[in-house]
Design a protein around this motif. Structure first.
Motif, mmCIF file in Angstrom:
data_model
loop_
_atom_site.group_PDB
_atom_site.id
_atom_site.type_symbol
_atom_site.label_atom_id
_atom_site.label_comp_id
_atom_site.label_asym_id
_atom_site.label_seq_id
_atom_site.Cartn_x
_atom_site.Cartn_y
_atom_site.Cartn_z
ATOM 1 N N SER A 122 0.828 -1.213 0.000
ATOM 2 C CA SER A 122 0.000 0.000 0.000
ATOM 3 C C SER A 122 0.865 1.268 0.000
ATOM 4 N N ARG A 123 2.004 1.240 0.707
ATOM 5 C CA ARG A 123 2.901 2.406 0.686
ATOM 6 C C ARG A 123 3.538 2.568 -0.688
ATOM 7 N N SER A 124 3.953 1.451 -1.286
ATOM 8 C CA SER A 124 4.524 1.513 -2.638
ATOM 9 C C SER A 124 3.507 2.070 -3.620
ATOM 10 N N ASN A 125 2.266 1.590 -3.514
ATOM 11 C CA ASN A 125 1.207 2.097 -4.389
ATOM 12 C C ASN A 125 0.977 3.583 -4.157
ATOM 13 N N GLY A 126 0.995 4.011 -2.903
ATOM 14 C CA GLY A 126 0.814 5.424 -2.588
ATOM 15 C C GLY A 126 1.919 6.284 -3.165
ATOM 16 N N LEU A 127 3.176 5.832 -3.023
ATOM 17 C CA LEU A 127 4.300 6.597 -3.584
ATOM 18 C C LEU A 127 4.209 6.644 -5.105
ATOM 19 N N ASN A 128 3.802 5.545 -5.711
ATOM 20 C CA ASN A 128 3.617 5.551 -7.156
ATOM 21 C C ASN A 128 2.496 6.500 -7.563
ATOM 22 N N ALA A 129 1.452 6.606 -6.728
ATOM 23 C CA ALA A 129 0.369 7.552 -7.010
ATOM 24 C C ALA A 129 0.880 8.989 -6.935
ATOM 25 N N VAL A 130 1.771 9.268 -5.979
ATOM 26 C CA VAL A 130 2.357 10.611 -5.866
ATOM 27 C C VAL A 130 3.195 10.912 -7.115
ATOM 28 N N LEU A 131 4.045 9.964 -7.514
ATOM 29 C CA LEU A 131 4.864 10.167 -8.712
ATOM 30 C C LEU A 131 3.984 10.336 -9.944
ATOM 31 N N GLN A 132 2.931 9.553 -10.053
ATOM 32 C CA GLN A 132 2.010 9.683 -11.185
ATOM 33 C C GLN A 132 1.370 11.071 -11.204
ATOM 34 N N ARG A 133 0.990 11.566 -10.031
ATOM 35 C CA ARG A 133 0.402 12.909 -9.951
ATOM 36 C C ARG A 133 1.434 13.963 -10.353
ATOM 37 N N MET A 134 2.677 13.777 -9.964
ATOM 38 C CA MET A 134 3.738 14.703 -10.383
ATOM 39 C C MET A 134 3.825 14.738 -11.904
ATOM 40 N N ARG A 135 3.801 13.563 -12.509
ATOM 41 C CA ARG A 135 3.891 13.482 -13.973
ATOM 42 C C ARG A 135 2.676 14.122 -14.630
ATOM 43 N N GLU A 136 1.497 13.948 -14.024
ATOM 44 C CA GLU A 136 0.303 14.606 -14.552
ATOM 45 C C GLU A 136 0.446 16.126 -14.500
ATOM 46 N N LEU A 137 0.978 16.627 -13.395
ATOM 47 C CA LEU A 137 1.159 18.070 -13.252
ATOM 48 C C LEU A 137 2.122 18.615 -14.325
ATOM 49 N N THR A 138 3.146 17.817 -14.667
ATOM 50 C CA THR A 138 4.107 18.287 -15.670
ATOM 51 C C THR A 138 3.474 18.350 -17.063
ATOM 52 N N THR A 139 2.501 17.478 -17.320
ATOM 53 C CA THR A 139 1.854 17.512 -18.629
ATOM 54 C C THR A 139 0.750 18.561 -18.697
ATOM 55 N N GLU A 140 0.225 18.968 -17.532
ATOM 56 C CA GLU A 140 -0.819 19.995 -17.490
ATOM 57 C C GLU A 140 -0.223 21.393 -17.634
ATOM 58 N N ALA A 141 1.061 21.528 -17.352
ATOM 59 C CA ALA A 141 1.691 22.863 -17.351
ATOM 60 C C ALA A 141 1.842 23.424 -18.751
#
Length: 141
Positions: A122-141
């Motif tokens: 669950s922690r690994s999945n959570g960290l991957n969700a954070v990284l995925q959100r970071m990547r989403e933010l970079t594409t939204e910019a």
């Protein structure tokens, strides 16, 4: 042929050196808590639904700034252990451009730190969700 190791930002190199010198899980856990205490707090205005990362068991908020083609992320969590993991993630990603962020191997980073085996799914999945959100933010910019 293995890919070249990416150049680490100075703060990531410091984290890597520190964690690699820790001989036991107890020492790494203590270091993790200390790194979490270094995490700069988010303002009340940044604790919004829009900044909440979905896919984490604990509440995690993520904010980002993009200047001169580089990303600076800010994160917060109510959970002490998660704050430490977020701090270690941020030292690895802050200052990267969008392309480097897209290439980041999160499991490799936590493996280098000697933390992979202690990360629950669950922690690994959570960290991957954070990284995925970071990547989403970079594409939204």
């Amino acid at each position: 042929m293995s890919p070249a190791q990416p150049v680490l930002p100075p703060s990531a190199k410091q984290a890597l050196d520190t964690f690699q010198q820790a001989g036991s899980w107890e020492q790494r856990a203590r270091l993790l808590m200390q790194w979490g205490e270094k995490l700069a707090p988010l303002s009340e205005a940044q604790h919004t639904e829009q900044n909440l990362v979905h896919g984490c068991e604990s509440k995690v908020w993520l904010a980002a700034e993009h200047t001169e083609q580089r990303w600076q992320f800010y994160a917060a969590s109510e959970a002490r252990l998660i704050r430490g993991l977020l701090a270690l993630l941020l030292v690895r990603v802050n200052g990267l451009d969008s392309a480097a962020l897209a290439q980041l191997d999160l499991s490799d980073w936590f493996n280098q730190l000697g933390l992979s085996r202690q990360l629950s799914p669950s922690r690994s999945n959570g960290l991957n969700a954070v990284l995925q959100r970071m990547r989403e933010l970079t594409t939204e910019a």
